[in-house]
Design a protein around this motif. Structure first.
Motif, PDB file in Angstrom:
ATOM      1  N   ARG A 290      32.207 -15.619  -9.784  1.00 48.09           N
ATOM      2  CA  ARG A 290      32.368 -14.877 -11.042  1.00 48.09           C
ATOM      3  C   ARG A 290      32.022 -15.783 -12.233  1.00 48.09           C
ATOM      4  NH1 ARG A 290      37.296 -11.334 -13.594  1.00 48.09           N
ATOM      5  NH2 ARG A 290      36.306  -9.738 -12.360  1.00 48.09           N
ATOM      6  N   THR A 291      32.316 -17.077 -12.104  1.00 42.97           N
ATOM      7  CA  THR A 291      32.021 -18.032 -13.171  1.00 42.97           C
ATOM      8  C   THR A 291      30.565 -17.932 -13.635  1.00 42.97           C
ATOM      9  OG1 THR A 291      31.585 -19.675 -11.439  1.00 42.97           O
ATOM     10  CG2 THR A 291      33.741 -19.770 -12.464  1.00 42.97           C
ATOM     11  N   ILE A 292      29.667 -17.717 -12.673  1.00 46.78           N
ATOM     12  CA  ILE A 292      28.234 -17.700 -12.990  1.00 46.78           C
ATOM     13  C   ILE A 292      27.886 -16.455 -13.801  1.00 46.78           C
ATOM     14  CG2 ILE A 292      25.912 -17.651 -11.984  1.00 46.78           C
ATOM     15  CD1 ILE A 292      27.124 -19.226  -9.579  1.00 46.78           C
ATOM     16  N   GLY A 293      28.501 -15.329 -13.481  1.00 45.23           N
ATOM     17  CA  GLY A 293      28.275 -14.107 -14.255  1.00 45.23           C
ATOM     18  C   GLY A 293      28.741 -14.259 -15.693  1.00 45.23           C
ATOM     19  N   VAL A 294      29.876 -14.921 -15.886  1.00 51.05           N
ATOM     20  CA  VAL A 294      30.385 -15.151 -17.244  1.00 51.05           C
ATOM     21  C   VAL A 294      29.382 -15.989 -18.031  1.00 51.05           C
ATOM     22  CG1 VAL A 294      32.285 -16.069 -18.631  1.00 51.05           C
ATOM     23  CG2 VAL A 294      32.766 -15.023 -16.412  1.00 51.05           C
ATOM     24  N   MET A 295      28.812 -17.007 -17.391  1.00 45.74           N
ATOM     25  CA  MET A 295      27.814 -17.861 -18.043  1.00 45.74           C
ATOM     26  C   MET A 295      26.601 -17.047 -18.491  1.00 45.74           C
ATOM     27  SD  MET A 295      25.397 -20.724 -16.283  1.00 45.74           S
ATOM     28  CE  MET A 295      24.466 -19.354 -15.575  1.00 45.74           C
ATOM     29  N   VAL A 296      26.113 -16.155 -17.619  1.00 46.17           N
ATOM     30  CA  VAL A 296      24.954 -15.318 -17.966  1.00 46.17           C
ATOM     31  C   VAL A 296      25.286 -14.452 -19.178  1.00 46.17           C
ATOM     32  CG1 VAL A 296      23.392 -13.485 -17.180  1.00 46.17           C
ATOM     33  CG2 VAL A 296      24.128 -15.267 -15.583  1.00 46.17           C
ATOM     34  N   MET A 297      26.459 -13.830 -19.159  1.00 47.64           N
ATOM     35  CA  MET A 297      26.860 -12.920 -20.236  1.00 47.64           C
ATOM     36  C   MET A 297      27.029 -13.630 -21.576  1.00 47.64           C
ATOM     37  SD  MET A 297      29.643 -10.448 -18.383  1.00 47.64           S
ATOM     38  CE  MET A 297      29.134  -9.061 -17.372  1.00 47.64           C
ATOM     39  N   VAL A 298      27.602 -14.813 -21.528  1.00 49.51           N
ATOM     40  CA  VAL A 298      27.890 -15.534 -22.774  1.00 49.51           C
ATOM     41  C   VAL A 298      26.620 -16.113 -23.401  1.00 49.51           C
ATOM     42  CG1 VAL A 298      29.034 -17.586 -23.726  1.00 49.51           C
ATOM     43  CG2 VAL A 298      30.304 -16.041 -22.227  1.00 49.51           C
ATOM     44  N   HIS A 299      25.773 -16.761 -22.611  1.00 43.52           N
ATOM     45  CA  HIS A 299      24.649 -17.510 -23.178  1.00 43.52           C
ATOM     46  C   HIS A 299      23.316 -16.776 -23.170  1.00 43.52           C
ATOM     47  CE1 HIS A 299      27.265 -20.920 -23.419  1.00 43.52           C
ATOM     48  NE2 HIS A 299      27.344 -21.099 -22.107  1.00 43.52           N
ATOM     49  N   GLY A 300      23.132 -15.793 -22.296  1.00 48.46           N
ATOM     50  CA  GLY A 300      21.831 -15.132 -22.171  1.00 48.46           C
ATOM     51  C   GLY A 300      21.391 -14.470 -23.465  1.00 48.46           C
ATOM     52  N   ASP A 301      20.066 -14.303 -23.629  1.00 49.96           N
ATOM     53  CA  ASP A 301      19.537 -13.649 -24.830  1.00 49.96           C
ATOM     54  C   ASP A 301      18.413 -12.697 -24.432  1.00 49.96           C
ATOM     55  OD1 ASP A 301      17.259 -15.212 -24.379  1.00 49.96           O
ATOM     56  OD2 ASP A 301      17.756 -16.686 -25.929  1.00 49.96           O
ATOM     57  N   ASP A 302      17.677 -12.212 -25.421  1.00 52.06           N
ATOM     58  CA  ASP A 302      16.654 -11.199 -25.140  1.00 52.06           C
ATOM     59  C   ASP A 302      15.417 -11.763 -24.443  1.00 52.06           C
ATOM     60  OD1 ASP A 302      18.286  -9.270 -26.179  1.00 52.06           O
ATOM     61  OD2 ASP A 302      17.345  -9.252 -28.164  1.00 52.06           O
ATOM     62  N   LYS A 303      15.353 -13.080 -24.284  1.00 51.93           N
ATOM     63  CA  LYS A 303      14.276 -13.690 -23.497  1.00 51.93           C
ATOM     64  C   LYS A 303      14.699 -13.927 -22.063  1.00 51.93           C
ATOM     65  CE  LYS A 303      12.140 -16.239 -27.333  1.00 51.93           C
ATOM     66  NZ  LYS A 303      11.817 -17.607 -27.823  1.00 51.93           N
ATOM     67  N   GLY A 304      16.016 -13.768 -21.775  1.00 52.05           N
ATOM     68  CA  GLY A 304      16.494 -13.954 -20.410  1.00 52.05           C
ATOM     69  C   GLY A 304      17.695 -14.869 -20.324  1.00 52.05           C
ATOM     70  N   LEU A 305      17.723 -15.644 -19.274  1.00 50.52           N
ATOM     71  CA  LEU A 305      18.824 -16.557 -18.981  1.00 50.52           C
ATOM     72  C   LEU A 305      18.759 -17.769 -19.923  1.00 50.52           C
ATOM     73  CD1 LEU A 305      20.996 -16.704 -16.685  1.00 50.52           C
ATOM     74  CD2 LEU A 305      19.336 -18.045 -15.373  1.00 50.52           C
ATOM     75  N   VAL A 306      19.932 -18.317 -20.251  1.00 53.04           N
ATOM     76  CA  VAL A 306      19.996 -19.592 -20.973  1.00 53.04           C
ATOM     77  C   VAL A 306      20.976 -20.470 -20.207  1.00 53.04           C
ATOM     78  CG1 VAL A 306      20.539 -20.781 -23.127  1.00 53.04           C
ATOM     79  CG2 VAL A 306      19.541 -18.485 -23.196  1.00 53.04           C
ATOM     80  N   LEU A 307      20.477 -21.553 -19.605  1.00 52.76           N
ATOM     81  CA  LEU A 307      21.317 -22.384 -18.750  1.00 52.76           C
ATOM     82  C   LEU A 307      21.792 -23.644 -19.463  1.00 52.76           C
ATOM     83  CD1 LEU A 307      19.362 -22.258 -15.367  1.00 52.76           C
ATOM     84  CD2 LEU A 307      21.498 -21.087 -15.918  1.00 52.76           C
ATOM     85  N   PRO A 308      23.083 -23.975 -19.373  1.00 51.62           N
ATOM     86  CA  PRO A 308      23.544 -25.276 -19.838  1.00 51.62           C
ATOM     87  C   PRO A 308      22.922 -26.374 -18.972  1.00 51.62           C
ATOM     88  CG  PRO A 308      25.393 -23.747 -19.529  1.00 51.62           C
ATOM     89  CD  PRO A 308      24.189 -23.127 -18.899  1.00 51.62           C
ATOM     90  N   PRO A 309      22.462 -27.459 -19.563  1.00 51.28           N
ATOM     91  CA  PRO A 309      21.782 -28.511 -18.788  1.00 51.28           C
ATOM     92  C   PRO A 309      22.599 -29.055 -17.624  1.00 51.28           C
ATOM     93  CG  PRO A 309      21.445 -28.858 -21.134  1.00 51.28           C
ATOM     94  CD  PRO A 309      22.403 -27.714 -21.006  1.00 51.28           C
TER      95      PRO A 309
END
Length: 511
Positions: A290-309
């Motif tokens: 579930r942690t990974i879904g929260v990350m997608v929801m919080v950081h993602g934008d209209d270009k797609g995924l945004v991953l913390p380094p």
């Protein structure tokens, strides 16, 4: 690597039920915007970024390598920290007998609707159906009673990395609500409550670190209400995240003190130092994919995924930018040298040297996949002995000399990690409202806020709040009572009942 947008993908308007064809505006981009249609945006992002693929059983998903790499990074951190606490890994069977599952009444009632049962072997009906674990308290504890005899057998600290199955629910959503998911579950036994209480908070702090230090997501540490605590436990603590776009809280991870309830049910007792018999004190604690879904929801934008380094499978992507009549051999060699230099320095780096796609397509592809930093190398960069850096989080670009590459990349990745957390915290904090009356509470709820309200701490009042707020998009409930309590002035009344308030508690709708 497959074209993330070359063909239509099956997604779901609510995240995983009926599949629908997604028509995209371009061959690569998303057709939905995060602020306009969050559910469909999320469904597109997790597929087009190659994190998951839909499976032919509703609520089940294939976790692709891009996801598993993130899970493995978190697993490596938590496993090492847990072992410092002398917790040992184990593995128990997936199957549970009905007699064992039903031993603890409150516990089984809490999970009963979600338990999947094996009723057949081939074409033959089983004499006794077998449950598939929704969690492992009742799987493990008969053996705790066998292994624990005296005070020298304590503490017993076990963890297992496994999958669990929870079947009956509506609106499945990848990572957030799935019928099968990966997690770790720790189960420990102590001679005293003080030891159990101490471990509960130690583990909760590790969960906070996973969210804040690795996933760059702000969370609140707190205690669950009696209504929301783990079924059969003494008390539950949690880290709570919040998704501003949907106005919903997310229970990020939980650390439970089970007290002595399960010990009584399963006969887990020991001979103490004085020769008398005593029941153990137990904890259980878990975090999941579930942690990974929260990350997608919080950081993602209209270009797609945004991953913390810190969790990105690929932290840096190197892209050659050839012009007409460019000598690509020299440019490709420069790209590979860049990869080697950064890899030797400890970064996770790839070069995209595919000749059937242009630089613009590659930029969009790796932005969709959320790679934190892009390095562009063109003819002028070769002449000037420099590279161009492009950040995924804010689109900033910077030209730097090759001689300073490692130091600059390290500095920028650190800044990206920090900026993602800061931006997420600003958005989360801007979504918090203090409500001291019912009218203020309802106004904030309708504005999709995370509400901090004074509460009398009565279960009947919380049940009444749920009833009064029940609607198409779900009822409000308590998220947690934060450990860091604001001052509660004398005479403050509960927002819902008008009775004297005992504490400040976060409320809202949740996943």
């Amino acid at each position: 690597m497959a074209d993330a947008g070359a063909k239509k993908s099956n997604t779901n308007t609510k995240g995983g039920g009926k599949k629908k064809e997604v028509k995209k505006e371009t061959g690569l981009g998303l057709s939905k915007k995060k602020d306009e249609n969050f559910g469909e945006w999320y469904s597109e992002v997790v597929v087009h970024s190659e994190m998951i693929e839909y499976y032919d059983i509703s609520g089940c998903y294939i976790l692709r390598p891009w996801t598993m790499s993130i899970w493995e990074t978190m697993q490596a951190f938590f496993d090492a920290e847990m072992k410092k606490m002398k917790v040992k890994n184990t593995y128990f069977p997936l199957f549970v007998s009905p007699g064992v599952l039903e031993k603890e009444k409150d516990h089984v009632e809490g999970f009963a609707p979600e338990v999947a049962w094996v009723t057949k072997s081939g074409k033959s009906e089983l004499e006794v159906p077998i449950a598939i674990r929704p969690t492992s308290e009742t799987v493990m504890y008969p053996y705790f009673s066998k292994w624990i005899r005296g005070h020298r057998d304590l503490p017993l600290k076990l963890n297992q990395w496994c999958n669990v199955v929870r079947w009956e629910f509506s609106n499945p959503t990848p990572f957030i609500r799935s019928r099968e998911f990966l997690w770790q579950e720790g189960h420990t036994a102590f001679a005293t409550q003080a030891e159990a209480d101490e471990e509960v908070l130690e583990i909760l702090e590790l969960y906070r670190r996973i969210y804040e230090e690795y996933l760059a997501i702000p969370v609140v540490k707190g205690k669950k209400s009696e209504l929301e605590k783990f079924a059969g436990g003494l008390y539950t603590t949690s880290v709570e995240a919040f998704i501003p776009n949907t106005g919903r809280g997310v229970q990020g991870a939980t650390s439970h003190c089970l007290g002595q309830n399960f010990a009584k049910m399963f006969g887990i007792e020991f001979e103490n130092e004085k020769g008398g018999k005593a029941m153990v004190w137990q904890n259980s604690w878990a975090y999941s994919t579930r942690t990974i879904g929260v990350m997608v929801m919080v950081h993602g934008d209209d270009k797609g995924l945004v991953l913390p380094p810190k969790v990105a499978a690929t932290q840096v992507i190197v892209v050659p930018v050839p012009y007409k009549d460019t000598n690509t051999k020299e440019m490709f060699e420069a790209c590979l040298r860049t990869v080697d230099t950064l890899t030797e320095a400890g970064f996770r780096v790839e070069a995209d040297l595919r000749d059937n796609y242009g630089p613009g397509w590659k930029y969009s592809h790796w932005e969709m996949k959320g790679v934190p930093l892009r390095i562009e190398i063109g003819p002028r960069d070769l002449e000037k002995k420099q590279v161009r850096l492009a950040r995924r989080d804010n689109s900033d670009k910077l030209d730097i000399p090759v001689s300073n590459l490692v130091e600059q990349v390290k500095d920028i990745l650190d800044r990206i990690q920090e900026n993602l957390f800061d931006v997420a915290k600003q958005k989360r904090d801007a979504s918090i409202r203090v409500a001291k009356t019912w009218d203020e509470f309802m106004e904030a709820l309708n504005q999709k806020k995370m509400i901090l309200a004074p509460w009398c701490d009565e279960m009947e009042v919380e049940e009444d709040v749920k009833k009064r707020t029940k609607g198409e998009i779900g009822a409000a409930k308590s998220l947690c009572t934060p450990f860091k309590q604001p001052e509660l002035p004398e005479g403050t009344l509960c927002f819902a009942s008008g009775k004297p308030a005992k504490k400040w508690t976060y409320w809202g709708r949740s996943y």
